[in-house]
Design a protein around this motif. Structure first.
Motif, short mmCIF file in Angstrom:
data_model
loop_
_atom_site.label_atom_id
_atom_site.label_comp_id
_atom_site.label_asym_id
_atom_site.label_seq_id
_atom_site.Cartn_x
_atom_site.Cartn_y
_atom_site.Cartn_z
N GLY A 131 -40.93 -22.77 -7.62
CA GLY A 131 -41.76 -22.54 -8.81
C GLY A 131 -40.86 -22.41 -10.02
N VAL A 132 -41.25 -23.05 -11.11
CA VAL A 132 -40.42 -23.06 -12.31
C VAL A 132 -40.19 -21.65 -12.84
CG1 VAL A 132 -40.32 -23.85 -14.72
CG2 VAL A 132 -41.11 -25.41 -12.94
N GLU A 133 -41.21 -20.82 -12.79
CA GLU A 133 -41.07 -19.45 -13.30
C GLU A 133 -39.99 -18.70 -12.53
OE1 GLU A 133 -44.01 -20.70 -12.16
OE2 GLU A 133 -44.96 -21.17 -14.07
N ARG A 134 -39.98 -18.85 -11.21
CA ARG A 134 -38.99 -18.17 -10.38
C ARG A 134 -37.58 -18.71 -10.67
NH1 ARG A 134 -41.17 -18.33 -5.11
NH2 ARG A 134 -42.11 -16.33 -5.49
N VAL A 135 -37.46 -20.03 -10.87
CA VAL A 135 -36.15 -20.63 -11.16
C VAL A 135 -35.64 -20.14 -12.51
CG1 VAL A 135 -34.90 -22.79 -11.57
CG2 VAL A 135 -36.53 -22.63 -9.68
N VAL A 136 -36.52 -20.08 -13.51
CA VAL A 136 -36.13 -19.57 -14.83
C VAL A 136 -35.68 -18.11 -14.72
CG1 VAL A 136 -37.01 -18.94 -17.13
CG2 VAL A 136 -37.53 -21.19 -16.17
N ALA A 137 -36.41 -17.31 -13.97
CA ALA A 137 -36.03 -15.91 -13.79
C ALA A 137 -34.72 -15.79 -13.03
CB ALA A 137 -37.14 -15.15 -13.04
N LEU A 138 -34.53 -16.64 -12.03
CA LEU A 138 -33.29 -16.64 -11.26
C LEU A 138 -32.11 -16.99 -12.16
CD1 LEU A 138 -31.85 -16.44 -8.49
CD2 LEU A 138 -32.43 -18.86 -8.14
N HIS A 139 -32.26 -18.03 -12.99
CA HIS A 139 -31.19 -18.41 -13.93
C HIS A 139 -30.86 -17.25 -14.86
CE1 HIS A 139 -31.29 -23.09 -13.77
NE2 HIS A 139 -31.51 -22.56 -12.57
N ALA A 140 -31.87 -16.59 -15.39
CA ALA A 140 -31.64 -15.48 -16.32
C ALA A 140 -30.89 -14.36 -15.63
CB ALA A 140 -32.98 -14.98 -16.88
N MET A 141 -31.29 -14.03 -14.40
CA MET A 141 -30.63 -12.95 -13.67
C MET A 141 -29.19 -13.34 -13.34
SD MET A 141 -31.78 -10.75 -10.39
CE MET A 141 -32.87 -9.82 -11.44
N ILE A 142 -28.98 -14.57 -12.91
CA ILE A 142 -27.62 -15.04 -12.59
C ILE A 142 -26.75 -14.98 -13.84
CG2 ILE A 142 -26.25 -17.07 -11.97
CD1 ILE A 142 -28.58 -17.82 -10.04
N ASP A 143 -27.25 -15.51 -14.96
CA ASP A 143 -26.48 -15.49 -16.20
C ASP A 143 -26.12 -14.08 -16.62
OD1 ASP A 143 -26.63 -18.26 -16.29
OD2 ASP A 143 -28.23 -18.31 -17.79
N GLU A 144 -27.08 -13.17 -16.50
CA GLU A 144 -26.83 -11.78 -16.85
C GLU A 144 -25.77 -11.16 -15.95
OE1 GLU A 144 -29.26 -7.56 -16.70
OE2 GLU A 144 -30.40 -9.39 -17.13
N CYS A 145 -25.86 -11.42 -14.66
CA CYS A 145 -24.89 -10.87 -13.71
C CYS A 145 -23.49 -11.44 -13.96
CB CYS A 145 -25.33 -11.14 -12.27
SG CYS A 145 -26.79 -10.20 -11.78
N ILE A 146 -23.42 -12.74 -14.23
CA ILE A 146 -22.12 -13.37 -14.54
C ILE A 146 -21.52 -12.71 -15.78
CG2 ILE A 146 -21.03 -15.48 -15.40
CD1 ILE A 146 -22.94 -17.03 -13.49
N ALA A 147 -22.32 -12.51 -16.81
CA ALA A 147 -21.82 -11.90 -18.05
C ALA A 147 -21.29 -10.50 -17.79
CB ALA A 147 -22.93 -11.88 -19.11
N VAL A 148 -22.00 -9.73 -16.98
CA VAL A 148 -21.56 -8.36 -16.68
C VAL A 148 -20.25 -8.39 -15.89
CG1 VAL A 148 -22.11 -6.28 -15.33
CG2 VAL A 148 -23.86 -7.34 -16.79
N LEU A 149 -20.18 -9.23 -14.86
CA LEU A 149 -18.97 -9.29 -14.05
C LEU A 149 -17.79 -9.86 -14.83
CD1 LEU A 149 -20.44 -10.38 -10.61
CD2 LEU A 149 -19.61 -8.11 -11.27
N GLN A 150 -18.02 -10.84 -15.69
CA GLN A 150 -16.93 -11.39 -16.49
C GLN A 150 -16.44 -10.35 -17.49
OE1 GLN A 150 -18.52 -15.11 -18.00
NE2 GLN A 150 -17.36 -16.26 -16.48
N ALA A 151 -17.34 -9.57 -18.03
CA ALA A 151 -16.93 -8.52 -18.97
C ALA A 151 -16.06 -7.49 -18.25
CB ALA A 151 -18.16 -7.84 -19.56
N ASP A 152 -16.30 -7.32 -16.97
CA ASP A 152 -15.49 -6.41 -16.16
C ASP A 152 -14.25 -7.09 -15.60
OD1 ASP A 152 -17.37 -4.45 -16.57
OD2 ASP A 152 -18.37 -4.71 -14.64
N GLY A 153 -14.08 -8.39 -15.91
CA GLY A 153 -12.92 -9.13 -15.43
C GLY A 153 -13.02 -9.57 -13.99
N GLU A 154 -14.24 -9.62 -13.43
CA GLU A 154 -14.43 -9.94 -12.01
C GLU A 154 -14.60 -11.42 -11.73
OE1 GLU A 154 -14.29 -7.84 -9.40
OE2 GLU A 154 -13.74 -6.27 -10.81
#
Length: 162
Positions: A131-154
């Protein structure tokens, strides 16, 4: 009573199982779908990604390409060989005698375009299944998690599949 409710909410919200295992399982399932579609072009998804990066970033030094793709230089060298043998990528002289640049060829652009049609088909199949809504939400969550981990240098990966 309020304290008990807060404790119960925390118990419900606590993750169950291993996050790494769950992510790897999901990644394997998604990768199978993309691998099967992109293979119809005669490429592996890793090769399609390499051609995409070379298209968007090239001409580029191998060390910079490896960094942009989040892979080791030795892995990049190994992955470049078949694409160069097919004439889809070429290594040219850089600005000085010691440097080299990787550049996509016209044949590589054509092969990447062919593979991109299959990549899009894989994306559409995933959108249908989840479902497109789930994919959009998944992308948003992944992007957010990547940003947090990159900010922590992970994490230090870049991806240019589309």
């Amino acid at each position: 009573m309020i304290v008990a409710t807060i404790i119960d909410m925390n118990a419900i919200a606590k993750p169950q199982g291993c996050t790494n295992f769950k992510l790897r399982h999901l990644t394997r399932l998604v990768a199978r779908l993309y691998d099967a579609e992109v293979a119809k072009s005669g490429l592996k998804t890793t090769q399609y990604s390499l051609l995409s990066h070379a298209l968007h970033l090239g001409p580029i030094r191998p060390v910079d390409l490896a960094q942009a793709m989040g892979i080791e230089a030795s892995t990049l060298t190994r992955n470049l060989k078949p694409l160069m043998a097919e004439g889809w990528l070429e290594q040219k002289e850089g600005p000085d005698a010691r440097s080299r640049l990787i550049e996509i060829t016209d044949g590589g652009r054509k092969k990447r375009s062919e593979a991109q049609r299959h990549w899009r088909s894989a994306q559409e199949k995933l959108n249908e299944r989840l479902g497109v809504e789930r994919v959009v939400a998944l992308h948003a969550m992944i992007d957010e998690c990547i940003a947090v981990l990159q900010a922590d240098g992970e994490a230090n990966e870049g991806e240019l599949d589309d």
